[in-house]
Motif scaffolding. Structure first.
Motif, mmCIF file in Angstrom:
data_model
loop_
_atom_site.group_PDB
_atom_site.id
_atom_site.type_symbol
_atom_site.label_atom_id
_atom_site.label_comp_id
_atom_site.label_asym_id
_atom_site.label_seq_id
_atom_site.Cartn_x
_atom_site.Cartn_y
_atom_site.Cartn_z
ATOM 1 N N GLY A 1 -2.872 -5.309 -1.428
ATOM 2 C CA GLY A 1 -2.000 -4.325 -1.270
ATOM 3 C C GLY A 1 -1.826 -3.201 -2.299
ATOM 4 N N ILE B 1 1.123 -1.127 -0.368
ATOM 5 C CA ILE B 1 -0.088 -0.112 0.412
ATOM 6 C C ILE B 1 1.193 1.585 0.474
ATOM 7 C CG2 ILE B 1 -1.864 1.284 1.377
ATOM 8 C CD1 ILE B 1 -3.268 -1.550 2.354
ATOM 9 N N THR C 1 -4.671 0.647 -3.477
ATOM 10 C CA THR C 1 -4.277 1.662 -4.121
ATOM 11 C C THR C 1 -5.194 1.729 -5.038
ATOM 12 O OG1 THR C 1 -2.022 1.487 -4.948
ATOM 13 C CG2 THR C 1 -2.340 1.897 -3.149
ATOM 14 N N ALA D 1 1.197 4.155 -3.135
ATOM 15 C CA ALA D 1 -0.048 5.216 -2.472
ATOM 16 C C ALA D 1 0.258 5.944 -4.019
ATOM 17 C CB ALA D 1 0.108 5.457 -1.020
#
Lengths: 241, 111
Positions: B18, A90, B22, A94
């Motif tokens: 993950g 993540i 995003t 981002a």
């Protein structure tokens, strides 16, 4: 290709996909060189850690994570910790949040294709789709799909080549991945052509440089994003006029 | 392989989850059947150029300007891309020219 047409319930317009592919391919050539090169490097690196082409390709196809996949090599060679891998993915990725925000408009109402476009959204695909307009005779959706699909396949094919025969390569490819840097420079210049984009361009570069100086090369992205967001939102009134 | 096949598969799925989060989050927060707030539309307009600047810096982040060759190959190659692009305006030519020059520089000149 034919299957995709049926899935979308759109009649066969002769040459529709050929036209879209013909328009999309030239703009993806820099990505082709960059992704084959980096994908191969990834395949070779995975191989050297004992993860053969099967695992490398599986990671590339499912996660399609670019730099995160290189980070994940480290995670695959230490104690098993999927939660850490999830959180790290993540953070490393981002920046995708910004890509999604920027493409909300372009990806509106594209039907089933939309999920694939979002699934395969990466730096290069985002840069091309947000900068290059499709030619008049090609539907934007077909253009976006071709770019996304091509970029996705380059990465997977590169990984496979690297994993299978990386150890036999004799051609010195050092520096070939500069193609991606050059691509971003060129697309930045293309954006720069429009006068109203220039303040945002200057903000982007200065925030990134500032973040690089303060936080160092390994932690630059997230502080740069926060800073950029603050400046862009703070200067909204000035930038809008 | 350090991990078992099952553990490796789980790791791949964790990285994918993950990463995909995003990618999907903005589209989930602002679904296409509803008009996003004006501020989001504004961000969608200014972010592409700003992010392109960020990506350029990101690509060059590991260049060390205090150690030989002091970032010269990158500086020269980026300058070549800019000049070529201003001159000919051909995307592929600018990228190919800059890349070939960079490869020459790091493999032969500054090697």
């Amino acid at each position: 290709m034919e299957r995709t047409e049926q899935m979308n319930g759109i009649g066969t317009q002769p040459g529709r996909w050929r036209l879209a592919a013909k328009a999309a391919f030239p703009v993806t050539i820099p990505v082709l060189t960059g992704f084959l090169c980096l994908g191969m490097a990834y395949g070779v690196l995975m191989q050297s850690k004992g993860y053969g082409p099967f695992w490398a390709v599986l990671m590339s196809a499912i996660a399609f994570g670019g730099s995160m996949q290189f980070v994940a090599i480290t995670l695959l060679t230490t104690a098993f910790d999927p939660v850490q891998a999830f959180l790290l993915s993540i953070m490393v990725n981002a920046r995708h949040l910004f890509y999604g925000l920027s493409l909300l408009e372009k990806y509106r109402g594209l039907g089933k294709v939309r999920a694939f476009l979002i699934y395969t959204l990466c730096d290069e695909t985002f840069s091309l789709i947000s900068t290059v307009d499709p030619p008049l005779e090609v539907a934007p959706r077909d253009f976006y799909l071709c770019i996304s699909l091509m970029d996705y396949l380059y990465w997977i094919v590169g990984t496979a080549i690297g994993g299978i025969l990386g150890n036999f390569l004799t051609f010195d490819t050092t520096g070939l991945d500069f193609a991606l840097t050059a691509l971003f420079v060129v697309l930045f210049l293309e954006q720069w052509k429009k006068r109203e984009n220039r303040p945002a361009g200057i903000i982007g570069i200065s925030c990134a440089v500032m973040s690089l100086l303060v936080f160092g090369p390994d932690n630059l992205v997230i502080p740069a994003m926060v800073l950029m967001m603050a400046v862009l939102l703070g200067g909204r009134k000035t930038l809008c006029t | 392989m350090y991990l078992t096949p099952m553990q490796t598969l789980l790791m791949i799925l964790a990285v994918a989850a993950g990463t995909q989060l995003t990618r999907w989050l903005p589209f989930l927060l602002f679904p296409e059947n509803r008009c996003p707030p004006a501020v989001v539309t504004y961000l969608g307009r200014v972010l592409p150029t700003a992010v392109m600047g960020l990506l350029v810096v990101y690509c060059l982040k590991s260049v060390s300007v205090f150690q030989a060759p002091y970032g010269l190959p990158e500086l020269v190659a980026v300058a070549a891309v800019v000049i070529l692009h201003k001159w000919k305006g051909n995307v592929l030519l600018s990228i190919a020219g800059g890349t070939v020059l960079y490869m020459l520089l790091v493999q032969a000149v500054f090697a």
